[in-house]
Write a protein that holds these residues in place. Structure first.
Motif, short mmCIF file in Angstrom:
data_model
loop_
_atom_site.label_atom_id
_atom_site.label_comp_id
_atom_site.label_asym_id
_atom_site.label_seq_id
_atom_site.Cartn_x
_atom_site.Cartn_y
_atom_site.Cartn_z
N LEU A 109 -20.34 -63.53 39.28
CA LEU A 109 -20.96 -63.07 38.04
C LEU A 109 -20.94 -61.54 37.95
CD1 LEU A 109 -22.30 -64.02 35.45
CD2 LEU A 109 -24.50 -63.87 36.63
N LEU A 110 -21.19 -60.86 39.06
CA LEU A 110 -21.11 -59.40 39.06
C LEU A 110 -19.69 -58.94 38.75
CD1 LEU A 110 -23.29 -58.40 42.15
CD2 LEU A 110 -23.88 -58.18 39.71
N LEU A 111 -18.71 -59.66 39.25
CA LEU A 111 -17.31 -59.33 38.98
C LEU A 111 -17.02 -59.39 37.48
CD1 LEU A 111 -14.47 -58.76 40.14
CD2 LEU A 111 -14.17 -61.23 40.30
N MET A 112 -17.76 -60.22 36.78
CA MET A 112 -17.55 -60.37 35.35
C MET A 112 -17.91 -59.10 34.58
SD MET A 112 -16.25 -63.22 35.35
CE MET A 112 -16.12 -64.59 36.47
N GLY A 113 -18.53 -58.14 35.28
CA GLY A 113 -18.79 -56.84 34.66
C GLY A 113 -17.51 -56.14 34.23
N ALA A 114 -16.37 -56.66 34.63
CA ALA A 114 -15.09 -56.08 34.22
C ALA A 114 -14.93 -56.11 32.70
CB ALA A 114 -13.94 -56.84 34.88
N VAL A 115 -15.69 -56.94 32.02
CA VAL A 115 -15.58 -56.98 30.55
C VAL A 115 -16.19 -55.73 29.92
CG1 VAL A 115 -15.55 -59.50 30.50
CG2 VAL A 115 -17.70 -58.30 30.12
N ALA A 116 -17.15 -55.12 30.59
CA ALA A 116 -17.81 -53.93 30.03
C ALA A 116 -17.05 -52.65 30.36
CB ALA A 116 -19.24 -53.83 30.55
N LEU A 117 -16.25 -52.67 31.38
CA LEU A 117 -15.57 -51.46 31.84
C LEU A 117 -14.81 -50.73 30.73
CD1 LEU A 117 -14.59 -50.25 34.94
CD2 LEU A 117 -12.50 -50.76 33.69
N PRO A 118 -14.04 -51.40 29.88
CA PRO A 118 -13.29 -50.65 28.86
C PRO A 118 -14.16 -49.89 27.86
CG PRO A 118 -12.42 -52.86 29.09
CD PRO A 118 -13.69 -52.81 29.89
N VAL A 119 -15.38 -50.36 27.62
CA VAL A 119 -16.24 -49.65 26.66
C VAL A 119 -17.21 -48.70 27.34
CG1 VAL A 119 -16.01 -51.45 24.90
CG2 VAL A 119 -17.92 -51.53 26.48
N VAL A 120 -17.46 -48.91 28.63
CA VAL A 120 -18.39 -48.04 29.35
C VAL A 120 -17.64 -46.87 29.98
CG1 VAL A 120 -20.02 -47.94 31.27
CG2 VAL A 120 -20.02 -49.92 29.76
N THR A 121 -16.44 -47.12 30.48
CA THR A 121 -15.64 -46.04 31.07
C THR A 121 -14.21 -46.10 30.52
OG1 THR A 121 -15.08 -47.38 33.00
CG2 THR A 121 -17.02 -45.95 33.19
N PRO A 122 -14.04 -45.83 29.24
CA PRO A 122 -12.70 -45.90 28.64
C PRO A 122 -11.70 -44.94 29.29
CG PRO A 122 -14.23 -44.85 27.13
CD PRO A 122 -15.04 -45.38 28.27
N HIS A 123 -12.21 -43.85 29.85
CA HIS A 123 -11.33 -42.90 30.53
C HIS A 123 -10.65 -43.55 31.74
CE1 HIS A 123 -15.26 -42.64 32.47
NE2 HIS A 123 -14.64 -42.24 33.55
N THR A 124 -11.33 -44.51 32.37
CA THR A 124 -10.73 -45.22 33.51
C THR A 124 -9.55 -46.05 33.04
OG1 THR A 124 -12.89 -45.29 34.60
CG2 THR A 124 -11.21 -46.82 35.40
N VAL A 125 -9.69 -46.71 31.91
CA VAL A 125 -8.59 -47.51 31.36
C VAL A 125 -7.39 -46.61 31.09
CG1 VAL A 125 -7.82 -48.92 29.41
CG2 VAL A 125 -10.12 -49.26 30.38
N ARG A 126 -7.64 -45.48 30.45
CA ARG A 126 -6.54 -44.55 30.14
C ARG A 126 -5.89 -44.02 31.41
NH1 ARG A 126 -10.13 -43.49 25.86
NH2 ARG A 126 -11.24 -41.85 26.99
N SER A 127 -6.71 -43.73 32.43
CA SER A 127 -6.20 -43.18 33.67
C SER A 127 -5.41 -44.20 34.48
CB SER A 127 -7.38 -42.67 34.51
OG SER A 127 -6.96 -42.29 35.79
N VAL A 128 -5.92 -45.42 34.57
CA VAL A 128 -5.29 -46.45 35.41
C VAL A 128 -4.12 -47.14 34.70
CG1 VAL A 128 -5.70 -48.66 36.59
CG2 VAL A 128 -7.39 -46.82 36.75
N LEU A 129 -4.31 -47.48 33.43
CA LEU A 129 -3.30 -48.27 32.72
C LEU A 129 -2.49 -47.46 31.71
CD1 LEU A 129 -5.38 -51.52 32.01
CD2 LEU A 129 -3.73 -51.11 33.85
N GLY A 130 -2.93 -46.25 31.40
CA GLY A 130 -2.23 -45.44 30.41
C GLY A 130 -2.29 -46.03 29.02
N MET A 131 -3.36 -46.78 28.75
CA MET A 131 -3.52 -47.41 27.44
C MET A 131 -4.83 -46.97 26.80
SD MET A 131 -2.65 -51.38 28.20
CE MET A 131 -1.04 -51.95 28.65
N ASP A 132 -4.83 -47.00 25.49
CA ASP A 132 -6.06 -46.74 24.74
C ASP A 132 -6.87 -48.04 24.75
OD1 ASP A 132 -8.09 -46.32 22.91
OD2 ASP A 132 -6.76 -45.76 21.26
#
Length: 152
Positions: free
Chosen positions: A107-130
């Motif tokens: 269930l804690l792993l399911m926190g991955a759904v919040a990551l794109p809106v809580v740390t969008p800079h991480t998405v851009r840094s890791v995946l190069g996507m908006d």
């Protein structure tokens, strides 16, 4: 609460009066979330689909995830009861979660759904996507489905 009052164009005291203070406001937001959650988290829905529905809720309305992150970082939210893990335990019994995995940890792993809106800079840094793009939404949706299917 002042930020909420400012955005709503209301007096902070009016919000405090209506909801009975910060805790009352938090409780009302939690009640609304539980009601919304009941519309897409059904016991007969496969776990990967449930996770994708949570993801789409977060992407479509990021304020809840951001508020939750803010509360966790600042300690501003009220004390909460221990999470009911019965659905995750049932899913483990059904084989959707591997025998060697703890339902709470999954269930804690399911926190991955919040990551794109809580740390969008991480998405851009890791995946190069908006993280707000349809390209990211499609890619991440499919990747989360694959990850959750492997948990079984």
């Amino acid at each position: 609460m002042q930020d909420i009052a400012d955005r709503a164009g209301l007096n902070k005291q009016l919000i405090a009066y209506h909801f009975g203070g910060e805790e009352g406001l938090w409780n009302e937001l939690s009640r609304l979330w539980v009601h919304q959650e009941e519309t897409f988290n059904q016991p007969d829905t496969p776990l990967d689909e449930v996770l994708v529905r949570y993801l789409h809720q977060a992407l479509d309305g990021p304020r809840g995830s951001r508020l939750n992150a803010w509360a966790g970082l600042t300690g501003a939210g009220p004390e909460v009861e221990r999470e009911d893990l019965s659905d995750m335990e049932r899913r483990k019994e059904a084989g959707e979660i591997g025998e060697d995995l703890d339902p709470g940890a999954v269930l804690l792993l399911m926190g991955a759904v919040a990551l794109p809106v809580v740390t969008p800079h991480t998405v851009r840094s890791v995946l190069g996507m908006d993280p707000q793009s349809s390209e990211f939404r499609e890619f991440y949706t499919e990747q989360l489905r694959r990850i959750v299917r492997r948990l079984g």
